[in-house]
Design a protein around this motif. Structure first.
Motif, mmCIF file in Angstrom:
data_model
loop_
_atom_site.group_PDB
_atom_site.id
_atom_site.type_symbol
_atom_site.label_atom_id
_atom_site.label_comp_id
_atom_site.label_asym_id
_atom_site.label_seq_id
_atom_site.Cartn_x
_atom_site.Cartn_y
_atom_site.Cartn_z
ATOM 1 N N PHE A 101 12.842 33.045 69.806
ATOM 2 C CA PHE A 101 12.705 31.575 69.648
ATOM 3 C C PHE A 101 12.107 31.223 68.557
ATOM 4 N N LEU A 102 10.965 31.755 67.998
ATOM 5 C CA LEU A 102 10.120 31.398 67.066
ATOM 6 C C LEU A 102 10.801 31.812 65.585
ATOM 7 N N ALA A 103 11.512 32.773 65.655
ATOM 8 C CA ALA A 103 12.497 33.170 64.481
ATOM 9 C C ALA A 103 13.428 32.319 64.379
ATOM 10 N N ARG A 104 14.237 32.112 65.174
ATOM 11 C CA ARG A 104 15.243 30.966 65.101
ATOM 12 C C ARG A 104 14.856 29.565 64.539
ATOM 13 N N ILE A 105 13.843 29.032 64.941
ATOM 14 C CA ILE A 105 13.299 27.946 64.776
ATOM 15 C C ILE A 105 12.623 27.736 63.248
ATOM 16 N N GLY A 121 13.400 29.968 60.870
ATOM 17 C CA GLY A 121 14.473 30.617 59.820
ATOM 18 C C GLY A 121 13.972 31.967 59.598
ATOM 19 N N LEU A 122 13.346 32.844 60.355
ATOM 20 C CA LEU A 122 12.514 33.920 59.967
ATOM 21 C C LEU A 122 13.615 34.932 60.660
ATOM 22 N N GLU A 123 13.216 36.343 60.380
ATOM 23 C CA GLU A 123 13.852 37.416 60.988
ATOM 24 C C GLU A 123 12.751 37.890 62.052
ATOM 25 N N VAL A 124 13.169 38.575 63.136
ATOM 26 C CA VAL A 124 12.846 39.399 64.026
ATOM 27 C C VAL A 124 12.821 40.823 63.806
ATOM 28 N N GLY A 125 11.472 41.629 63.364
ATOM 29 C CA GLY A 125 11.562 43.049 62.984
ATOM 30 C C GLY A 125 11.813 43.977 64.035
ATOM 31 N N GLU A 126 12.002 45.318 63.724
ATOM 32 C CA GLU A 126 12.150 46.284 64.489
ATOM 33 C C GLU A 126 10.818 46.516 65.526
ATOM 34 N N PRO A 127 11.134 46.787 66.675
ATOM 35 C CA PRO A 127 10.118 46.753 67.677
ATOM 36 C C PRO A 127 9.035 48.177 67.296
ATOM 37 N N ALA A 128 7.851 47.771 67.399
ATOM 38 C CA ALA A 128 6.629 48.963 67.254
ATOM 39 C C ALA A 128 5.765 49.064 68.386
ATOM 40 N N GLY A 129 6.355 49.988 69.163
ATOM 41 C CA GLY A 129 5.801 50.020 70.482
ATOM 42 C C GLY A 129 5.769 49.014 71.245
ATOM 43 N N VAL A 130 4.957 48.613 72.001
ATOM 44 C CA VAL A 130 4.996 47.455 72.808
ATOM 45 C C VAL A 130 5.277 45.986 71.963
ATOM 46 N N ARG A 160 16.769 21.999 63.928
ATOM 47 C CA ARG A 160 16.831 23.017 64.841
ATOM 48 C C ARG A 160 16.181 22.775 66.274
ATOM 49 N N LEU A 161 14.846 22.094 66.315
ATOM 50 C CA LEU A 161 14.222 21.821 67.557
ATOM 51 C C LEU A 161 15.082 20.604 68.258
ATOM 52 N N VAL A 162 15.717 19.546 67.391
ATOM 53 C CA VAL A 162 16.241 18.821 68.193
ATOM 54 C C VAL A 162 17.775 18.976 68.598
ATOM 55 N N ASP A 163 18.431 19.809 67.688
ATOM 56 C CA ASP A 163 19.707 20.500 68.173
ATOM 57 C C ASP A 163 19.727 21.052 69.492
ATOM 58 N N ALA A 164 18.559 21.815 69.494
ATOM 59 C CA ALA A 164 18.101 22.786 70.605
ATOM 60 C C ALA A 164 17.572 21.931 72.062
ATOM 61 N N GLY A 165 17.212 20.758 71.916
ATOM 62 C CA GLY A 165 16.644 20.022 73.064
ATOM 63 C C GLY A 165 15.415 20.225 73.163
ATOM 64 N N ILE A 166 14.421 20.997 72.271
ATOM 65 C CA ILE A 166 13.092 21.186 72.591
ATOM 66 C C ILE A 166 12.358 20.052 72.312
ATOM 67 N N PRO A 167 11.467 19.643 73.314
ATOM 68 C CA PRO A 167 10.604 18.369 73.309
ATOM 69 C C PRO A 167 9.904 18.279 71.905
ATOM 70 N N ILE A 168 9.559 17.262 71.327
ATOM 71 C CA ILE A 168 8.671 17.558 70.130
ATOM 72 C C ILE A 168 7.631 16.466 70.046
ATOM 73 N N GLN A 169 6.559 16.438 69.554
ATOM 74 C CA GLN A 169 5.530 15.477 69.702
ATOM 75 C C GLN A 169 4.757 15.393 68.329
ATOM 76 N N ALA A 224 6.611 23.220 72.046
ATOM 77 C CA ALA A 224 5.765 24.470 72.975
ATOM 78 C C ALA A 224 6.880 25.620 72.761
ATOM 79 N N ASP A 225 6.457 26.920 73.017
ATOM 80 C CA ASP A 225 7.162 28.113 72.765
ATOM 81 C C ASP A 225 7.696 28.427 74.455
ATOM 82 N N PRO A 226 8.605 29.442 74.477
ATOM 83 C CA PRO A 226 9.103 29.764 76.003
ATOM 84 C C PRO A 226 7.755 30.156 76.777
ATOM 85 N N ALA A 227 6.851 30.698 76.229
ATOM 86 C CA ALA A 227 5.521 31.172 76.684
ATOM 87 C C ALA A 227 4.715 30.009 77.053
#
Length: 142
Positions: free
Chosen positions: A21-25, A27-36, A77-86, A109-112
């Motif tokens: 979610f954060l990476a998409r909004i 415009g970043l990349e998600v890296g490779e997992p590092a343990g947990v 990207r926030l508006v197109d995804a229907g994510i509430p903003i303020q 807000a993020d999904p968490a």
């Protein structure tokens, strides 16, 4: 000695969902997992390490400084995804952005449930700006 902020751990119920979610909004990349951890690294090298936990966790606030050129695509990207903003962290100005210090800012807000903020100018950089306290409606925002 110079001190730099390097990383933080972001607790969530689903690290994949939150990191992507954060990476998409932003415009970043998600890296490779590092343990947990599942990392998302910002342009200045700070890493947000997302970790899934099955327990209650406090809601945190994460603010991101972006350029004026980056702000509009993020907002779109926030508006197109229907994510509430303020325009403020307390939700008094839904579907709006702020113009603090002559820049642009938005909260969401993020999904968490963590509070995220994107700003184009650090707070206090233009305390005399006539735009301080101004909010603008965002067409199509929820």
């Amino acid at each position: 000695m110079s001190v730099e902020f390097n990383h933080t751990i972001v607790l969530t119920r689903d690290r994949e969902k939150s990191a992507h979610f954060l990476a998409r909004i932003l415009g970043l990349e998600v890296g490779e997992p590092a343990g947990v951890f599942l990392p998302v690294t910002t342009a200045n090298g700070v890493t947000l390490d997302f970790a899934t936990i099955d327990a209650d966790f406090p809601v945190q606030h994460y603010a991101f400084l972006v350029s004026e050129d980056e702000f509009a695509p993020i907002l779109n990207r926030l508006v197109d995804a229907g994510i509430p903003i303020q325009a403020d962290p307390h939700g008094r100005h839904p579907r709006r952005i702020n113009r603090h210090d002559g820049g642009h800012g938005v909260y969401f807000a993020d999904p968490a449930g963590h509070g995220l903020e994107v700003i184009t100018r650090p707070y206090g950089t233009d305390p005399d700006s006539p735009l301080n306290g101004v909010t603008e409606e965002v067409p199509g925002a929820v």
